[in-house]
Design a protein around this motif. Structure first.
Motif, PDB file in Angstrom:
ATOM      1  N   ASP A 178       0.956  -1.171  -0.156  1.00  0.00           N
ATOM      2  CA  ASP A 178      -0.094   0.030  -0.091  1.00  0.00           C
ATOM      3  C   ASP A 178       0.842   1.072   0.010  1.00  0.00           C
ATOM      4  OD1 ASP A 178      -2.123  -1.418   0.142  1.00  0.00           O
ATOM      5  OD2 ASP A 178      -2.571  -1.389   2.141  1.00  0.00           O
ATOM      6  N   LEU A 179       2.083   1.136   0.938  1.00  0.00           N
ATOM      7  CA  LEU A 179       2.757   2.402   1.024  1.00  0.00           C
ATOM      8  C   LEU A 179       3.450   2.700  -0.502  1.00  0.00           C
ATOM      9  CD1 LEU A 179       3.921   4.431   2.503  1.00  0.00           C
ATOM     10  CD2 LEU A 179       5.965   2.950   3.289  1.00  0.00           C
ATOM     11  N   VAL A 180       4.049   1.857  -1.093  1.00  0.00           N
ATOM     12  CA  VAL A 180       4.544   1.921  -2.263  1.00  0.00           C
ATOM     13  C   VAL A 180       3.738   2.393  -3.414  1.00  0.00           C
ATOM     14  CG1 VAL A 180       5.900   0.539  -4.089  1.00  0.00           C
ATOM     15  CG2 VAL A 180       6.599   0.244  -1.935  1.00  0.00           C
ATOM     16  N   THR A 181       2.511   1.759  -3.443  1.00  0.00           N
ATOM     17  CA  THR A 181       1.502   2.234  -4.519  1.00  0.00           C
ATOM     18  C   THR A 181       1.188   3.638  -4.265  1.00  0.00           C
ATOM     19  OG1 THR A 181       0.458   0.012  -4.568  1.00  0.00           O
ATOM     20  CG2 THR A 181      -0.911   1.867  -5.277  1.00  0.00           C
ATOM     21  N   CYS A 182       0.843   4.174  -2.952  1.00  0.00           N
ATOM     22  CA  CYS A 182       0.777   5.566  -2.685  1.00  0.00           C
ATOM     23  C   CYS A 182       1.853   6.471  -3.245  1.00  0.00           C
ATOM     24  CB  CYS A 182       0.446   5.828  -1.238  1.00  0.00           C
ATOM     25  SG  CYS A 182      -1.039   4.973  -0.569  1.00  0.00           S
ATOM     26  N   LEU A 183       2.938   6.012  -2.851  1.00  0.00           N
ATOM     27  CA  LEU A 183       4.185   6.889  -3.391  1.00  0.00           C
ATOM     28  C   LEU A 183       4.549   6.937  -4.875  1.00  0.00           C
ATOM     29  CD1 LEU A 183       6.578   6.234  -0.397  1.00  0.00           C
ATOM     30  CD2 LEU A 183       5.386   8.239  -0.582  1.00  0.00           C
ATOM     31  N   THR A 184       4.022   5.642  -5.402  1.00  0.00           N
ATOM     32  CA  THR A 184       4.273   5.677  -6.881  1.00  0.00           C
ATOM     33  C   THR A 184       3.000   6.535  -7.630  1.00  0.00           C
ATOM     34  OG1 THR A 184       5.034   3.247  -6.831  1.00  0.00           O
ATOM     35  CG2 THR A 184       4.139   4.174  -8.893  1.00  0.00           C
ATOM     36  N   ILE A 185       1.989   6.700  -6.855  1.00  0.00           N
ATOM     37  CA  ILE A 185       1.079   7.371  -7.630  1.00  0.00           C
ATOM     38  C   ILE A 185       1.397   8.954  -7.510  1.00  0.00           C
ATOM     39  CG2 ILE A 185      -1.372   8.380  -7.289  1.00  0.00           C
ATOM     40  CD1 ILE A 185      -2.349   5.429  -6.305  1.00  0.00           C
ATOM     41  N   PHE A 186       1.824   9.230  -6.210  1.00  0.00           N
ATOM     42  CA  PHE A 186       2.448  10.578  -6.257  1.00  0.00           C
ATOM     43  C   PHE A 186       3.612  11.016  -6.870  1.00  0.00           C
ATOM     44  CE2 PHE A 186       5.344  13.500  -4.190  1.00  0.00           C
ATOM     45  CZ  PHE A 186       4.695  14.652  -4.042  1.00  0.00           C
ATOM     46  N   GLY A 187       4.332   9.895  -7.089  1.00  0.00           N
ATOM     47  CA  GLY A 187       5.540  10.357  -8.005  1.00  0.00           C
ATOM     48  C   GLY A 187       5.122  10.628  -9.337  1.00  0.00           C
ATOM     49  N   LEU A 188       4.463   9.838  -9.883  1.00  0.00           N
ATOM     50  CA  LEU A 188       3.916   9.986 -11.278  1.00  0.00           C
ATOM     51  C   LEU A 188       3.153  11.398 -11.584  1.00  0.00           C
ATOM     52  CD1 LEU A 188       2.500   6.376 -11.981  1.00  0.00           C
ATOM     53  CD2 LEU A 188       4.574   7.449 -13.059  1.00  0.00           C
ATOM     54  N   GLU A 189       2.575  11.663 -10.500  1.00  0.00           N
ATOM     55  CA  GLU A 189       1.569  12.959 -10.642  1.00  0.00           C
ATOM     56  C   GLU A 189       2.871  14.028 -10.550  1.00  0.00           C
ATOM     57  OE1 GLU A 189      -2.436  11.769  -8.744  1.00  0.00           O
ATOM     58  OE2 GLU A 189      -1.320  12.697  -7.671  1.00  0.00           O
ATOM     59  N   TRP A 190       3.872  13.692  -9.670  1.00  0.00           N
ATOM     60  CA  TRP A 190       4.916  14.958  -9.505  1.00  0.00           C
ATOM     61  C   TRP A 190       5.686  15.043 -10.795  1.00  0.00           C
ATOM     62  CZ3 TRP A 190      10.103  15.662  -9.863  1.00  0.00           C
ATOM     63  CH2 TRP A 190      10.852  16.646  -9.635  1.00  0.00           C
ATOM     64  N   GLY A 191       5.953  13.997 -11.436  1.00  0.00           N
ATOM     65  CA  GLY A 191       6.584  13.920 -12.610  1.00  0.00           C
ATOM     66  C   GLY A 191       6.083  14.566 -13.874  1.00  0.00           C
ATOM     67  N   LEU A 192       4.423  14.624 -13.568  1.00  0.00           N
ATOM     68  CA  LEU A 192       3.758  15.120 -14.513  1.00  0.00           C
ATOM     69  C   LEU A 192       3.834  16.671 -14.581  1.00  0.00           C
ATOM     70  CD1 LEU A 192       1.709  15.166 -17.122  1.00  0.00           C
ATOM     71  CD2 LEU A 192       0.025  14.924 -15.094  1.00  0.00           C
ATOM     72  N   CYS A 193       3.823  17.140 -13.287  1.00  0.00           N
ATOM     73  CA  CYS A 193       4.040  18.530 -13.099  1.00  0.00           C
ATOM     74  C   CYS A 193       5.250  19.046 -13.243  1.00  0.00           C
ATOM     75  CB  CYS A 193       3.881  18.728 -11.452  1.00  0.00           C
ATOM     76  SG  CYS A 193       2.174  18.690 -11.024  1.00  0.00           S
ATOM     77  N   TYR A 194       6.525  18.168 -13.024  1.00  0.00           N
ATOM     78  CA  TYR A 194       7.715  18.409 -13.589  1.00  0.00           C
ATOM     79  C   TYR A 194       7.956  18.547 -15.222  1.00  0.00           C
ATOM     80  CZ  TYR A 194      13.050  18.400 -13.735  1.00  0.00           C
ATOM     81  OH  TYR A 194      14.195  18.778 -14.065  1.00  0.00           O
ATOM     82  N   PHE A 195       7.323  17.496 -15.734  1.00  0.00           N
ATOM     83  CA  PHE A 195       7.393  17.736 -17.305  1.00  0.00           C
ATOM     84  C   PHE A 195       6.860  18.866 -17.864  1.00  0.00           C
ATOM     85  CE2 PHE A 195       4.974  16.997 -21.164  1.00  0.00           C
ATOM     86  CZ  PHE A 195       6.162  16.608 -22.096  1.00  0.00           C
TER      87      PHE A 195
END
Length: 362
Positions: free
Chosen positions: A335-352
């Motif tokens: 669950d923890l890895v999934t939450c952080l992965t979702i956030f990481g992908l959203e942050w990556g989208l913002c960075y792009f």
């Protein structure tokens, strides 16, 4: 004169959006569940709203969002005035922005599994009202705007205490207050969690105060941090004092006057601290992580609220949990890895978007 960018505002906006994105990714829910029965559960519950009478850290996020929107508006209007933009044109722009905020706020709650729904509880619908009010009085004197804020809070007290609608005449009782009654009139329903649409009235004080803080930071006033700290302390004393003296309880879900004042106090102190540390002391390292999210705040909010909750989160979870399940990862770690992965992908989208200089504005 070139207007200097307020980096502390960019940081605060980014911090709020990062915290909201982590919440939308489910991180706090996972941590709170894992902490149940332990000493650090007292910490994890701070990332959830108080059930009714009380104040937690998470109850300050929405006021902070409203407050910095007012500060950002002050900088925007100052720039427009410098460029010779007439008030009528600025008004049309503000009206258009409020219209779009209202539209997206309604759309956020509109699509349900049971069909379409009309609801006015989203923060964007609230912000569409508070920004317009703050704009309309922006050119008034500081003292006049402060009197209007007091008037708004008094109006809130009067509406809850003295309207005496049968069945909704208990001012600070969930499901039986004036805000619930107005929701029945507007939407023919009452929010089960106790939230009310007319929160937009008292929380307009947050946005107006944010605009006044922006005016202060834009001014030639030599001491800017001290007034922010002073008014922050005054608001905290007034807000908590009303609660402690059993005059008006602090209730975030109906934005009581005590809640509005107490949360505004924390907003003012947070802006003062960040302005002093970032803009005055010039500590600007490690801000990028937050600012790339804050630069597209409306976009990422709508993304994790609409796309995330309805598709993206479940899709990512299916992939991450499937892979980790084959390796027999513990449930909490999955669950923890999934939450952080979702956030990481959203942050990556913002960075792009940030790197491509693509910024969505209303």
């Amino acid at each position: 004169m070139v207007q200097k960018r307020l980096l502390s505002l960019d940081f605060l906006r980014g911090l709020i959006m990062v915290l909201l994105a982590l919440e939308a990714a489910g991180l706090y829910h996972v941590l709170n569940g894992a902490a149940e029965g332990s000493w650090w559960h007292n910490i994890t519950i701070q990332f959830d709203h108080h059930q009714w009478n009380g104040l937690r850290f998470w109850d300050l996020i929405q006021p902070g969002f409203m407050f910095i929107a007012g500060t950002a508006m002050a900088y925007s209007l100052h720039k427009q005035q410098q460029n010779g933009v007439p008030w009528s044109q600025s008004f049309r722009k503000a009206l258009k922005r409020s219209g779009w905020l209202f539209f997206w706020g309604v759309l956020d709650y509109a699509v349900r599994k049971t069909g379409l729904s009309f609801e006015l509880w989203d923060v964007l619908t609230q912000l569409s009202f508070t920004l317009l009010v703050a704009f309309l009085i922006f050119r008034f004197s500081i003292s006049t705007q402060m009197i209007i804020c007091v008037g708004i809070l008094l109006l809130t007290e009067i509406l809850y205490r003295f309207t005496n609608v049968p069945g909704f005449d208990q001012p600070f009782t969930d499901q039986h207050n004036f805000g619930n009654y107005v929701d029945l009139l507007l939407m023919n329903k009452i929010n089960g969690g106790g939230w009310v649409a007319i929160n937009c009235i008292p929380t307009a004080v947050h946005t107006i105060a944010g605009a006044l803080a922006g005016k202060l930071l834009l001014s030639e006033h030599a001491k800017k941090v001290k007034p922010l700290l002073l008014w922050g302390i005054i608001c905290l004393i007034a807000g908590f004092g009303l609660d402690w003296l059993h005059i008006t309880p602090i209730i975030k879900r109906i934005a009581t006057t005590s809640f509005t004042l107490a949360s505004l106090g924390w907003c003012l102190l947070a802006l003062a601290a960040c302005y002093w540390w970032i803009d005055m002391r010039n500590h600007r390292k490690h801000l990028l992580f937050f600012t790339v999210v804050g630069m597209n705040s409306i976009f990422i909010y709508l993304f994790f609220e609409i796309v995330g909750h309805r598709w993206f989160n479940d899709y990512v979870a299916a992939v991450t949990n499937g892979l980790m399940g084959m390796a027999h990862f513990p449930g909490f770690l999955m669950d923890l890895v999934t939450c952080l992965t979702i956030f990481g992908l959203e942050w990556g989208l913002c960075y792009f978007l940030y790197k491509k200089k693509i910024f969505f504005r209303l």
